[in-house]
Scaffold this motif. Sequence first.
Motif, PDB file in Angstrom:
ATOM      1  N   GLU A   1     -81.866 -27.853   9.865  1.00  0.00           N
ATOM      2  CA  GLU A   1     -83.204 -27.701  10.436  1.00  0.00           C
ATOM      3  C   GLU A   1     -83.834 -26.409   9.929  1.00  0.00           C
ATOM      4  OE1 GLU A   1     -83.516 -28.433  14.738  1.00  0.00           O
ATOM      5  OE2 GLU A   1     -81.686 -29.618  14.628  1.00  0.00           O
ATOM      6  N   LYS A   2     -85.165 -26.393   9.929  1.00  0.00           N
ATOM      7  CA  LYS A   2     -85.907 -25.223   9.440  1.00  0.00           C
ATOM      8  C   LYS A   2     -86.751 -24.651  10.568  1.00  0.00           C
ATOM      9  CE  LYS A   2     -88.754 -24.519   5.890  1.00  0.00           C
ATOM     10  NZ  LYS A   2     -90.030 -24.989   5.578  1.00  0.00           N
ATOM     11  N   ILE A   3     -86.726 -23.338  10.723  1.00  0.00           N
ATOM     12  CA  ILE A   3     -87.604 -22.724  11.729  1.00  0.00           C
ATOM     13  C   ILE A   3     -89.042 -22.819  11.225  1.00  0.00           C
ATOM     14  CG2 ILE A   3     -88.283 -20.552  12.839  1.00  0.00           C
ATOM     15  CD1 ILE A   3     -85.383 -19.732  12.847  1.00  0.00           C
ATOM     16  N   ILE A   4     -89.923 -23.354  12.062  1.00  0.00           N
ATOM     17  CA  ILE A   4     -91.331 -23.438  11.638  1.00  0.00           C
ATOM     18  C   ILE A   4     -92.263 -22.680  12.583  1.00  0.00           C
ATOM     19  CG2 ILE A   4     -91.039 -25.642  10.413  1.00  0.00           C
ATOM     20  CD1 ILE A   4     -92.798 -26.566  13.029  1.00  0.00           C
ATOM     21  N   GLY A   5     -91.709 -22.035  13.578  1.00  0.00           N
ATOM     22  CA  GLY A   5     -92.592 -21.262  14.448  1.00  0.00           C
ATOM     23  C   GLY A   5     -91.957 -20.886  15.761  1.00  0.00           C
ATOM     24  N   LEU A   6     -92.828 -20.556  16.690  1.00  0.00           N
ATOM     25  CA  LEU A   6     -92.390 -19.997  17.969  1.00  0.00           C
ATOM     26  C   LEU A   6     -93.195 -20.630  19.098  1.00  0.00           C
ATOM     27  CD1 LEU A   6     -90.417 -17.460  18.282  1.00  0.00           C
ATOM     28  CD2 LEU A   6     -92.449 -16.229  19.039  1.00  0.00           C
ATOM     29  N   LYS A   7     -92.581 -20.766  20.257  1.00  0.00           N
ATOM     30  CA  LYS A   7     -93.336 -21.177  21.438  1.00  0.00           C
ATOM     31  C   LYS A   7     -93.238 -20.086  22.480  1.00  0.00           C
ATOM     32  CE  LYS A   7     -91.443 -22.726  25.024  1.00  0.00           C
ATOM     33  NZ  LYS A   7     -90.925 -24.003  25.422  1.00  0.00           N
TER      34      LYS A   7
ATOM     35  N   GLY B   1     -89.286 -19.073  22.477  1.00  0.00           N
ATOM     36  CA  GLY B   1     -88.221 -19.899  21.921  1.00  0.00           C
ATOM     37  C   GLY B   1     -88.642 -20.308  20.524  1.00  0.00           C
ATOM     38  N   TYR B   2     -87.689 -20.741  19.724  1.00  0.00           N
ATOM     39  CA  TYR B   2     -88.008 -21.147  18.350  1.00  0.00           C
ATOM     40  C   TYR B   2     -88.326 -22.631  18.275  1.00  0.00           C
ATOM     41  CZ  TYR B   2     -86.577 -16.630  16.672  1.00  0.00           C
ATOM     42  OH  TYR B   2     -86.528 -15.287  16.437  1.00  0.00           O
ATOM     43  N   LEU B   3     -89.202 -22.957  17.317  1.00  0.00           N
ATOM     44  CA  LEU B   3     -89.523 -24.351  17.013  1.00  0.00           C
ATOM     45  C   LEU B   3     -88.929 -24.673  15.652  1.00  0.00           C
ATOM     46  CD1 LEU B   3     -93.351 -24.277  17.895  1.00  0.00           C
ATOM     47  CD2 LEU B   3     -91.465 -25.036  19.378  1.00  0.00           C
TER      48      LEU B   3
ATOM     49  N   MET C   1     -88.061 -30.810  15.612  1.00  0.00           N
ATOM     50  CA  MET C   1     -88.668 -31.030  16.936  1.00  0.00           C
ATOM     51  C   MET C   1     -90.063 -31.642  16.825  1.00  0.00           C
ATOM     52  SD  MET C   1     -87.790 -27.368  18.691  1.00  0.00           S
ATOM     53  CE  MET C   1     -86.138 -26.661  18.650  1.00  0.00           C
ATOM     54  N   HIS C   2     -90.584 -31.698  15.598  1.00  0.00           N
ATOM     55  CA  HIS C   2     -91.969 -32.141  15.410  1.00  0.00           C
ATOM     56  C   HIS C   2     -92.083 -33.657  15.479  1.00  0.00           C
ATOM     57  CE1 HIS C   2     -95.531 -32.989  12.678  1.00  0.00           C
ATOM     58  NE2 HIS C   2     -96.027 -32.436  13.754  1.00  0.00           N
ATOM     59  N   ILE C   3     -93.004 -34.143  16.276  1.00  0.00           N
ATOM     60  CA  ILE C   3     -93.308 -35.583  16.357  1.00  0.00           C
ATOM     61  C   ILE C   3     -94.724 -35.766  15.821  1.00  0.00           C
ATOM     62  CG2 ILE C   3     -93.737 -37.502  17.958  1.00  0.00           C
ATOM     63  CD1 ILE C   3     -91.581 -36.297  19.792  1.00  0.00           C
ATOM     64  N   ASP C   4     -94.916 -36.761  14.967  1.00  0.00           N
ATOM     65  CA  ASP C   4     -96.245 -36.994  14.372  1.00  0.00           C
ATOM     66  C   ASP C   4     -97.294 -37.300  15.432  1.00  0.00           C
ATOM     67  OD1 ASP C   4     -95.419 -36.644  11.781  1.00  0.00           O
ATOM     68  OD2 ASP C   4     -95.045 -38.782  11.423  1.00  0.00           O
ATOM     69  N   ASN C   5     -98.504 -36.864  15.167  1.00  0.00           N
ATOM     70  CA  ASN C   5     -99.631 -37.219  16.025  1.00  0.00           C
ATOM     71  C   ASN C   5     -99.739 -38.742  16.063  1.00  0.00           C
ATOM     72  OD1 ASN C   5    -101.958 -37.179  17.519  1.00  0.00           O
ATOM     73  ND2 ASN C   5    -103.212 -36.145  15.977  1.00  0.00           N
TER      74      ASN C   5
END
Length: 272
Positions: free
Chosen positions: A64-70, A90-92, A96-100
């Motif tokens: 997995e790749k870190i793509i941001g923060l929440k 927390g890290y994103l 964890m990404h689900i398409d629109n």
Amino acid sequence: MKNRKSSFERSGNAATKTDLAKLVDDAALNAQAIEQLTLSRELSVEDAYDIQFSSVQRRIARGEKIIGLKMGFTSREKAEQMGVNELIYGYLTDNMHIDNAGIADLSRFIHARAEPELAVKFGKELRGDPSLDEAWDAVESVTVAIEIIDSRYRDFKFSLADVVADNSSSSAFVLGDWVEKPRDPSGLAINMRFGDTLVAHGSTSNVMGNPAIAIATGARMLSARNQQLDAGWVMLTGGATAAVALKPGVRVVADAEGVGRVAFTTSAAVPH
Ligand code: OOG
Ligand code: MG
């Protein structure tokens, strides 16, 4: 020399931070609830961020790749719902990404909840102790997001240290289309519907008065751990309303005034 051991080390519990990171990570992987870590040991918030970091390293080791923060508990609505009154992050990751307009498979979660948020994408890195203007200046574009949170703890109950160790309940998120940032991100109405029913209604001002403050705070919290917000990263600035439990087979739609809308559908109920 003064005793420099953390409360965690002094508590003499046999499990190491690495063990606890595996415990929360396995709970997330298997969608199996666990007991709160702090029921059987002392954990400082600092220890909890170490455990969080180590659990995220496990995700990275799986590709997995870190793509941001929440950010979490940036609004009174959320802090009161969960009984935790301190800002957390927390890290994103890409996983964890689900398409629109996509589908959220509820079997991946234990007891998932949804919350509408303002999301931002950074055009430049942000570190140190930025002012509100510097924080907003680092933002390239914005969108409306729905965060799906899923505590790995039984009954969705936790202390501050527990939730931090659990990557602040990060679980999944859906992003709308990126649009030009408004001059001022405060005061935008934000709503979430389950089907035709309005289940959450708030304003981006609920997020610390102005989501740019949540961004500046995130940068400062990361700096304290020698980390930074990277250019290209996404940040979920925090729920502007209380979170709502997801149900099978429901279409979830969120919109933010002047920003856009985002949607997903939960998987159907599994027949028994
Ligand atoms: C912790 C995460 C809080 C928010 O937006 O405030 C959060 C939780 O409520 O489980 O994501
Ligand atoms: Mg959130």
